[in-house]
Design an enzyme around this catalytic site. Structure first.
Site, PDB file in Angstrom:
ATOM      1  N   HIS A  72     -28.024 111.059 -62.191  1.00 26.24           N
ATOM      2  CA  HIS A  72     -28.313 112.612 -62.084  1.00 26.24           C
ATOM      3  C   HIS A  72     -29.313 113.027 -60.516  1.00 26.24           C
ATOM      4  O   HIS A  72     -30.273 112.980 -60.260  1.00 26.24           O
ATOM      5  CB  HIS A  72     -29.833 113.378 -63.151  1.00 26.24           C
ATOM      6  CG  HIS A  72     -30.127 114.435 -63.699  1.00 26.24           C
ATOM      7  ND1 HIS A  72     -29.772 115.117 -64.811  1.00 26.24           N
ATOM      8  CD2 HIS A  72     -31.103 115.136 -62.968  1.00 26.24           C
ATOM      9  CE1 HIS A  72     -30.499 115.966 -65.225  1.00 26.24           C
ATOM     10  NE2 HIS A  72     -31.212 116.447 -63.323  1.00 26.24           N
ATOM     11  N   HIS A  83     -29.100 116.335 -57.432  1.00 26.57           N
ATOM     12  CA  HIS A  83     -28.699 117.726 -57.368  1.00 26.57           C
ATOM     13  C   HIS A  83     -29.012 117.715 -55.920  1.00 26.57           C
ATOM     14  O   HIS A  83     -30.102 117.010 -55.018  1.00 26.57           O
ATOM     15  CB  HIS A  83     -29.795 119.170 -57.816  1.00 26.57           C
ATOM     16  CG  HIS A  83     -30.539 119.005 -58.598  1.00 26.57           C
ATOM     17  ND1 HIS A  83     -29.485 120.318 -59.799  1.00 26.57           N
ATOM     18  CD2 HIS A  83     -30.960 118.007 -60.526  1.00 26.57           C
ATOM     19  CE1 HIS A  83     -30.043 120.113 -60.852  1.00 26.57           C
ATOM     20  NE2 HIS A  83     -30.415 118.717 -61.023  1.00 26.57           N
ATOM     21  N   HIS A 105     -28.816 119.969 -68.901  1.00 27.68           N
ATOM     22  CA  HIS A 105     -30.527 119.661 -68.847  1.00 27.68           C
ATOM     23  C   HIS A 105     -30.420 120.264 -70.537  1.00 27.68           C
ATOM     24  O   HIS A 105     -30.360 121.740 -70.832  1.00 27.68           O
ATOM     25  CB  HIS A 105     -30.411 120.170 -67.715  1.00 27.68           C
ATOM     26  CG  HIS A 105     -30.773 120.003 -66.409  1.00 27.68           C
ATOM     27  ND1 HIS A 105     -29.533 119.445 -66.028  1.00 27.68           N
ATOM     28  CD2 HIS A 105     -31.868 119.451 -65.336  1.00 27.68           C
ATOM     29  CE1 HIS A 105     -29.717 119.730 -64.786  1.00 27.68           C
ATOM     30  NE2 HIS A 105     -30.906 118.981 -64.501  1.00 27.68           N
ATOM     31  N   GLU A 139     -35.946 117.959 -71.401  1.00 30.55           N
ATOM     32  CA  GLU A 139     -36.827 118.383 -71.090  1.00 30.55           C
ATOM     33  C   GLU A 139     -38.297 119.439 -70.784  1.00 30.55           C
ATOM     34  O   GLU A 139     -39.564 119.305 -70.685  1.00 30.55           O
ATOM     35  CB  GLU A 139     -36.728 118.441 -69.227  1.00 30.55           C
ATOM     36  CG  GLU A 139     -37.804 118.688 -67.674  1.00 30.55           C
ATOM     37  CD  GLU A 139     -36.862 119.265 -66.228  1.00 30.55           C
ATOM     38  OE1 GLU A 139     -37.789 118.661 -65.258  1.00 30.55           O
ATOM     39  OE2 GLU A 139     -36.047 120.155 -66.206  1.00 30.55           O
ATOM     40  N   ASP A 143     -33.445 113.107 -59.649  1.00 35.03           N
ATOM     41  CA  ASP A 143     -33.153 114.323 -59.962  1.00 35.03           C
ATOM     42  C   ASP A 143     -33.151 115.082 -58.606  1.00 35.03           C
ATOM     43  O   ASP A 143     -32.202 115.891 -57.786  1.00 35.03           O
ATOM     44  CB  ASP A 143     -34.763 114.666 -60.290  1.00 35.03           C
ATOM     45  CG  ASP A 143     -34.310 116.036 -61.444  1.00 35.03           C
ATOM     46  OD1 ASP A 143     -32.971 116.928 -61.083  1.00 35.03           O
ATOM     47  OD2 ASP A 143     -34.892 116.704 -61.997  1.00 35.03           O
ATOM     48  N   ASP A 144     -34.170 115.575 -57.879  1.00 31.12           N
ATOM     49  CA  ASP A 144     -34.271 115.678 -56.335  1.00 31.12           C
ATOM     50  C   ASP A 144     -35.203 115.154 -55.388  1.00 31.12           C
ATOM     51  O   ASP A 144     -36.749 115.730 -55.423  1.00 31.12           O
ATOM     52  CB  ASP A 144     -34.908 117.521 -56.782  1.00 31.12           C
ATOM     53  CG  ASP A 144     -34.300 118.029 -57.913  1.00 31.12           C
ATOM     54  OD1 ASP A 144     -33.107 118.736 -57.208  1.00 31.12           O
ATOM     55  OD2 ASP A 144     -34.642 117.916 -58.725  1.00 31.12           O
TER      56      ASP A 144
END
Length: 324
Positions: free
Chosen positions: A10, A12, A187, A190, A268-269
């Protein structure tokens, strides 16, 4: 802790861009990114909506295939430093040609060629529609995904603002991706509560859930995830940084794992959340006592859930075998 190879499911691609990389591109082009960075050079935001705005502003400097090739190199080099041997990156045609299939293909080829130059790590792309851009725009992303499905593009997913619309609004796009042979994630859980995970499973028929941590609110859902071995792509540092949970001690990843839900760990980021994959595992060890056996098990679960071919999966599982 032993250095165990890591698998990340996961991530981005734009959200993993080092701030210095984005600032450098902006300077090359003479673009003003006022409000995007803090004084220390890090990304500036205080809540999820600001995060989305800053994310999209940073993406404005990424305007061509060559730049996405450079971005892919920068992101994968970061991953290699963290001991990652396989990664799946969310790639959005909305940021790569505006949803035009021909333009998207050029971006995809640039990213694939960049990844191929780094044999230390395997990369696959999950084409991702942006939820808050709406269901009609999602169809263009799904078409791009379907037209380029293959050895590199192996999955389809959805990111963006989870509170916009319902999962089922995007069923047409998911059907298109499924018919093209792509594997599916989204997603959910969350921000949207356990109900959003049920929606994703029922209406989109995904095999993995991005985040999914709100599942802990519904014991029946936890049992369902465990029984059917539906994998959660958990990003603890992201959840804490964005305020989904107030601190690491409150995060449900260990409760989910203890209940038999297959959990994986991703960033994630990462530069947005001041984290790395190594830091995630260090904090999981400090908070929940994760040892080498747990870390290996989590990465084996990730290898088994990866949207890759059988030969790659076998290679990954072999690399994860204990050396002694």
């Amino acid at each position: 802790m032993t250095v165990i190879p890591k698998i990340e499911l996961h991530l981005h691609i734009e959200g993993a861009a080092p701030p210095a990389f984005i600032r450098g591109l902006a300077q090359e082009k003479g673009l003003n990114l006022e409000g995007v960075f803090n004084d220390d050079g890090s990304y500036r935001f205080e809540n999820f909506n600001q995060f989305l705005s800053v994310y999209e502003a940073a993406c404005t400097v990424l305007t061509g295939p060559e730049e996405f090739g450079r971005l892919t190199t920068a992101v994968l080099e970061q991953s290699i430093e963290q001991g990652v041997i396989y990664t799946e990156a969310f790639l959005s045609p909305d940021f790569c040609g505006g949803g035009d299939v021909g333009a998207w293909r050029e971006y995809m080829i640039a990213m694939q060629e960049a990844a191929a130059k780094l044999p230390e790590i395997d990369m696959r792309g999950i084409v991702t529609c942006i939820r808050h851009f709406g269901p009609e725009q999602a169809k263009t992303a799904a078409l791009c995904a379907a037209e380029t499905a293959g050895d590199f593009i192996t999955g389809f997913g959805m990111g963006g603002d989870e509170m916009v619309g319902a999962q089922g609004d995007y069923a047409y796009s998911y059907d298109m991706a499924r018919e093209a042979g792509l594997r599916l994630t989204t997603h959910a859980g969350e921000w949207g509560g356990a109900a959003s995970v049920w929606q994703a499973l029922r209406d989109l028929k995904v095999e993995r859930i991005g985040h999914g941590v709100n599942s802990i609110e519904d014991p029946a859902l936890v049992d369902h995830l465990a029984e059917h071995q539906i994998v959660l792509e958990v990003c603890p540092g992201s959840n804490v940084a964005l305020g989904v949970y107030p601190d690491w001690q409150s995060h449900p990843i260990e409760k989910l794992r203890e209940r038999g839900v297959p959990v994986t760990v991703s960033t994630d980021d990462p530069p947005f959340f001041h984290t790395t994959l190594s830091r995630e595992y260090d904090l999981l060890a400090d908070t929940f006592g994760w040892d080498d056996e747990v870390v290996r098990d989590v990465n084996v679960a990730a290898a088994k859930a990866a949207f890759c071919d059988a030969a790659t999966r076998e290679k990954l599982l072999k690399q994860l075998e204990p050396t002694s």
